[in-house]
Design a protein around this motif. Structure first.
Motif, PDB file in Angstrom:
ATOM      1  N   ARG A   1      48.216 -30.136  29.645  1.00 33.62           N
ATOM      2  CA  ARG A   1      47.609 -29.487  28.478  1.00 33.62           C
ATOM      3  C   ARG A   1      46.461 -28.570  28.921  1.00 33.62           C
ATOM      4  O   ARG A   1      46.259 -27.474  28.371  1.00 33.62           O
ATOM      5  CB  ARG A   1      47.106 -30.553  27.512  1.00 33.62           C
ATOM      6  N   GLU A   2      45.725 -29.003  29.931  1.00 33.25           N
ATOM      7  CA  GLU A   2      44.630 -28.176  30.457  1.00 33.25           C
ATOM      8  C   GLU A   2      45.171 -26.863  31.046  1.00 33.25           C
ATOM      9  O   GLU A   2      44.583 -25.792  30.848  1.00 33.25           O
ATOM     10  CB  GLU A   2      43.872 -28.960  31.527  1.00 33.25           C
ATOM     11  N   GLN A   3      46.294 -26.968  31.762  1.00 32.78           N
ATOM     12  CA  GLN A   3      46.902 -25.761  32.327  1.00 32.78           C
ATOM     13  C   GLN A   3      47.372 -24.812  31.222  1.00 32.78           C
ATOM     14  O   GLN A   3      47.230 -23.583  31.321  1.00 32.78           O
ATOM     15  CB  GLN A   3      48.085 -26.138  33.232  1.00 32.78           C
ATOM     16  N   LEU A   4      47.943 -25.369  30.160  1.00 36.47           N
ATOM     17  CA  LEU A   4      48.379 -24.534  29.040  1.00 36.47           C
ATOM     18  C   LEU A   4      47.196 -23.857  28.345  1.00 36.47           C
ATOM     19  O   LEU A   4      47.307 -22.723  27.862  1.00 36.47           O
ATOM     20  CB  LEU A   4      49.177 -25.377  28.035  1.00 36.47           C
ATOM     21  N   ASP A   5      46.067 -24.577  28.278  1.00 40.72           N
ATOM     22  CA  ASP A   5      44.850 -23.956  27.742  1.00 40.72           C
ATOM     23  C   ASP A   5      44.435 -22.762  28.597  1.00 40.72           C
ATOM     24  O   ASP A   5      44.012 -21.714  28.068  1.00 40.72           O
ATOM     25  CB  ASP A   5      43.720 -24.978  27.672  1.00 40.72           C
ATOM     26  N   HIS A   6      44.557 -22.927  29.916  1.00 43.38           N
ATOM     27  CA  HIS A   6      44.226 -21.813  30.810  1.00 43.38           C
ATOM     28  C   HIS A   6      45.181 -20.637  30.591  1.00 43.38           C
ATOM     29  O   HIS A   6      44.769 -19.471  30.648  1.00 43.38           O
ATOM     30  CB  HIS A   6      44.283 -22.275  32.277  1.00 43.38           C
ATOM     31  N   VAL A   7      46.461 -20.934  30.374  1.00 42.94           N
ATOM     32  CA  VAL A   7      47.429 -19.877  30.085  1.00 42.94           C
ATOM     33  C   VAL A   7      47.006 -19.102  28.839  1.00 42.94           C
ATOM     34  O   VAL A   7      47.049 -17.862  28.796  1.00 42.94           O
ATOM     35  CB  VAL A   7      48.843 -20.462  29.900  1.00 42.94           C
ATOM     36  N   HIS A   8      46.582 -19.834  27.815  1.00 47.78           N
ATOM     37  CA  HIS A   8      46.140 -19.181  26.580  1.00 47.78           C
ATOM     38  C   HIS A   8      44.927 -18.278  26.845  1.00 47.78           C
ATOM     39  O   HIS A   8      44.852 -17.151  26.337  1.00 47.78           O
ATOM     40  CB  HIS A   8      45.785 -20.256  25.547  1.00 47.78           C
ATOM     41  N   GLN A   9      43.973 -18.763  27.638  1.00 47.14           N
ATOM     42  CA  GLN A   9      42.780 -17.968  27.946  1.00 47.14           C
ATOM     43  C   GLN A   9      43.135 -16.708  28.738  1.00 47.14           C
ATOM     44  O   GLN A   9      42.599 -15.615  28.483  1.00 47.14           O
ATOM     45  CB  GLN A   9      41.781 -18.821  28.730  1.00 47.14           C
ATOM     46  N   VAL A  10      44.048 -16.880  29.718  1.00 44.17           N
ATOM     47  CA  VAL A  10      44.449 -15.725  30.525  1.00 44.17           C
ATOM     48  C   VAL A  10      45.132 -14.672  29.661  1.00 44.17           C
ATOM     49  O   VAL A  10      44.856 -13.469  29.768  1.00 44.17           O
ATOM     50  CB  VAL A  10      45.380 -16.175  31.673  1.00 44.17           C
ATOM     51  N   LEU A  11      46.041 -15.117  28.770  1.00 44.61           N
ATOM     52  CA  LEU A  11      46.735 -14.164  27.899  1.00 44.61           C
ATOM     53  C   LEU A  11      45.772 -13.497  26.928  1.00 44.61           C
ATOM     54  O   LEU A  11      45.910 -12.297  26.626  1.00 44.61           O
ATOM     55  CB  LEU A  11      47.847 -14.885  27.140  1.00 44.61           C
ATOM     56  N   SER A  12      44.805 -14.246  26.433  1.00 43.15           N
ATOM     57  CA  SER A  12      43.823 -13.649  25.528  1.00 43.15           C
ATOM     58  C   SER A  12      42.975 -12.600  26.235  1.00 43.15           C
ATOM     59  O   SER A  12      42.712 -11.512  25.694  1.00 43.15           O
ATOM     60  CB  SER A  12      42.921 -14.742  24.941  1.00 43.15           C
ATOM     61  N   ALA A  13      42.561 -12.930  27.471  1.00 40.91           N
ATOM     62  CA  ALA A  13      41.774 -11.960  28.247  1.00 40.91           C
ATOM     63  C   ALA A  13      42.606 -10.718  28.565  1.00 40.91           C
ATOM     64  O   ALA A  13      42.114  -9.584  28.486  1.00 40.91           O
ATOM     65  CB  ALA A  13      41.265 -12.600  29.532  1.00 40.91           C
ATOM     66  N   GLY A  14      43.882 -10.916  28.929  1.00 41.08           N
ATOM     67  CA  GLY A  14      44.750  -9.783  29.198  1.00 41.08           C
ATOM     68  C   GLY A  14      44.967  -8.924  27.971  1.00 41.08           C
ATOM     69  O   GLY A  14      45.011  -7.686  28.057  1.00 41.08           O
ATOM     70  N   GLN A  15      45.098  -9.548  26.815  1.00 39.76           N
ATOM     71  CA  GLN A  15      45.259  -8.809  25.577  1.00 39.76           C
ATOM     72  C   GLN A  15      44.022  -7.959  25.280  1.00 39.76           C
ATOM     73  O   GLN A  15      44.126  -6.806  24.856  1.00 39.76           O
ATOM     74  CB  GLN A  15      45.542  -9.776  24.426  1.00 39.76           C
ATOM     75  N   ALA A  16      42.832  -8.543  25.532  1.00 41.29           N
ATOM     76  CA  ALA A  16      41.592  -7.796  25.296  1.00 41.29           C
ATOM     77  C   ALA A  16      41.480  -6.610  26.247  1.00 41.29           C
ATOM     78  O   ALA A  16      41.089  -5.502  25.843  1.00 41.29           O
ATOM     79  CB  ALA A  16      40.390  -8.726  25.461  1.00 41.29           C
ATOM     80  N   ASP A  17      41.845  -6.840  27.538  1.00 44.14           N
ATOM     81  CA  ASP A  17      41.802  -5.734  28.495  1.00 44.14           C
ATOM     82  C   ASP A  17      42.790  -4.637  28.115  1.00 44.14           C
ATOM     83  O   ASP A  17      42.497  -3.440  28.248  1.00 44.14           O
ATOM     84  CB  ASP A  17      42.131  -6.241  29.907  1.00 44.14           C
ATOM     85  N   LEU A  18      43.977  -5.041  27.652  1.00 48.49           N
ATOM     86  CA  LEU A  18      44.984  -4.067  27.248  1.00 48.49           C
ATOM     87  C   LEU A  18      44.508  -3.261  26.046  1.00 48.49           C
ATOM     88  O   LEU A  18      44.717  -2.045  25.969  1.00 48.49           O
ATOM     89  CB  LEU A  18      46.295  -4.787  26.927  1.00 48.49           C
ATOM     90  N   ARG A  19      43.836  -3.923  25.109  1.00 46.69           N
ATOM     91  CA  ARG A  19      43.317  -3.220  23.937  1.00 46.69           C
ATOM     92  C   ARG A  19      42.249  -2.214  24.351  1.00 46.69           C
ATOM     93  O   ARG A  19      42.219  -1.081  23.866  1.00 46.69           O
ATOM     94  CB  ARG A  19      42.741  -4.224  22.936  1.00 46.69           C
ATOM     95  N   ARG A  20      41.376  -2.614  25.262  1.00 44.52           N
ATOM     96  CA  ARG A  20      40.349  -1.688  25.728  1.00 44.52           C
ATOM     97  C   ARG A  20      40.952  -0.530  26.511  1.00 44.52           C
ATOM     98  O   ARG A  20      40.481   0.605  26.435  1.00 44.52           O
ATOM     99  CB  ARG A  20      39.342  -2.426  26.608  1.00 44.52           C
ATOM    100  N   LEU A  21      42.017  -0.820  27.256  1.00 44.55           N
ATOM    101  CA  LEU A  21      42.669   0.228  28.037  1.00 44.55           C
ATOM    102  C   LEU A  21      43.280   1.296  27.146  1.00 44.55           C
ATOM    103  O   LEU A  21      43.201   2.493  27.437  1.00 44.55           O
ATOM    104  CB  LEU A  21      43.741  -0.389  28.936  1.00 44.55           C
ATOM    105  N   THR A  22      43.906   0.893  26.059  1.00 46.73           N
ATOM    106  CA  THR A  22      44.580   1.850  25.178  1.00 46.73           C
ATOM    107  C   THR A  22      43.626   2.577  24.250  1.00 46.73           C
ATOM    108  O   THR A  22      44.011   3.564  23.620  1.00 46.73           O
ATOM    109  CB  THR A  22      45.640   1.131  24.327  1.00 46.73           C
TER     110      THR A  22
END
Length: 378
Positions: free
Chosen positions: A227-248
């Motif tokens: 469950r901890e690893q899945l939480d990390h997956v969620h954080q990584v995807l959220s951070a990537g989404q934020a970076d992608l939004r800033r990039l565009t």
């Protein structure tokens, strides 16, 4: 609207090549008129057939020069026009013994300079000048002063015609350079987006994949760690989404100072007078948004206008950071279209509690104005 003060590059914008062509053809028309007048005055002495032949030479030589200079300015002289030019050179000189009309000699010299480029040009032009000198001296051997004056006038008019032709070529090359700079900026932006997309998406997906694999392996052994690893997956995807939004919606790394320096360098290359009165914002969010506005406004200026000058003003007014980007040279004053760039910038400014407008001013300039309160930017 108060004109910004500060650093100014006082370079005049180059005119259109049409002005150089018009000046060239005006000189050719004047020369041709003088030649035709001289032929008309001497028609009784030379005879009607000779006068008609001389007049036809004047018109033909002037027309060939105008066509050759226009073709040269666009970097292509066809074989037929080239042959006509070589025929016109001796014809222009022939008018001296034929009807004592020296005006077409300068046109012959200008045609030679148009047809021959590179290292052979001085030799060719020199040979034509020697023929002109020989023909002039032979026609006016009894009056050396008059012959010298004719040669001096021929040389001066030939230099004027050649200079106008080269000016037209240079202006066309400068306009092409402006378009090339705009294309290069667009290409550079595409490469930046492609590179950043690769970095952001690649890093995000690889990290999420590794975390997800770890969660699968731990799911039956240690559910809590899975469950901890899945939480990390969620954080990584959220951070990537934020970076992608800033990039565009704007650059990730470039700050306002870098973007403004790019605009100044671009204006220097394109001979656009750049006025600036800039106090860079201290707040990082405002700095990032102002950088994006300057990038978008300068790109739109090149795409939709032929500016002679632009201005960038950044100042602190009534507890708000204000950015004003102005340019002239509007080619078509219609309804302002809210493209993706302006719409995204408006959203970014609104998120910081500010307001952005992009519209025409009363004196025909285009103004992008953003105002962001400091209390909302921190």
């Amino acid at each position: 609207m108060t004109a910004p003060t500060g650093n100014t590059r006082s370079r005049d914008r180059y005119p259109s090549e049409s002005l150089a062509f018009a000046a060239t053809w005006l000189v050719v028309a004047l020369i041709s008129f003088l030649g035709l007048t001289n032929i008309f005055d001497r028609r009784i002495d030379t005879g009607i057939p000779v006068a008609v032949m001389a007049a036809a030479i004047v018109v033909s030589v002037g027309t060939i020069l105008a066509l050759a200079q226009h073709a040269l300015a666009h970097n292509y002289i066809g074989p037929k026009l080239r042959i006509a030019g070589w025929v016109a050179i001796p014809l222009g000189i022939l008018n001296i013994p034929l009807s004592e009309t020296w005006e077409t000699c300068c046109i012959s010299i200008a045609i030679a300079a148009t047809l021959v480029r590179g290292s052979r040009a001085p030799i060719t032009i020199g040979a034509v000048c020697l023929l002109v000198i020989a023909a002039t001296v032979n026609a006016d051997r009894d009056d050396g002063v008059e012959a010298f004056g004719i040669l001096l006038g021929t040389a001066g008019l030939a230099v004027v015609l050649i200079a106008f032709s080269e000016l037209a070529r240079s202006l066309i090359a400068l306009h092409a350079s402006r378009e090339e700079v705009a294309r290069l900026q667009v290409d550079a932006e595409r490469h930046r987006i492609s590179r950043d997309l690769h970095d952001v998406i690649g890093r995000t997906l690889v990290t999420a994949l590794l975390r997800n694999q770890a969660a699968i392996q731990l799911f039956s052994i240690d559910p809590d760690r899975a469950r901890e690893q899945l939480d990390h997956v969620h954080q990584v995807l959220s951070a990537g989404q934020a970076d992608l939004r800033r990039l565009t919606t704007g650059p990730i790394l470039a700050d306002f100072a870098a973007e403004f320096a790019t605009v100044e360098a671009m204006c220097a290359r394109l001979d656009i007078v750049c006025h600036s009165a800039v106090e860079p914002p201290e707040d990082e969010d405002i700095d990032r948004v102002f950088a994006a506005i300057v990038r978008e406004a300068s790109t739109n200026m090149l795409k939709h206008a032929h500016p002679r000058r632009c201005s960038v003003r950044v100042a602190l007014e009534s507890q708000a950071q204000v950015l004003e980007f102005t340019n002239d040279g509007i080619t078509h004053r219609g309804a302002v279209e809210s493209g993706t760039g302006i719409t995204d910038l408006t959203d970014q400014v609104t998120q910081l509690g500010g307001h952005l407008t992009a519209d025409y001013s009363s004196d025909g300039e285009f103004v992008v104005l953003a105002r962001i309160p400091l209390s909302k930017g921190v």
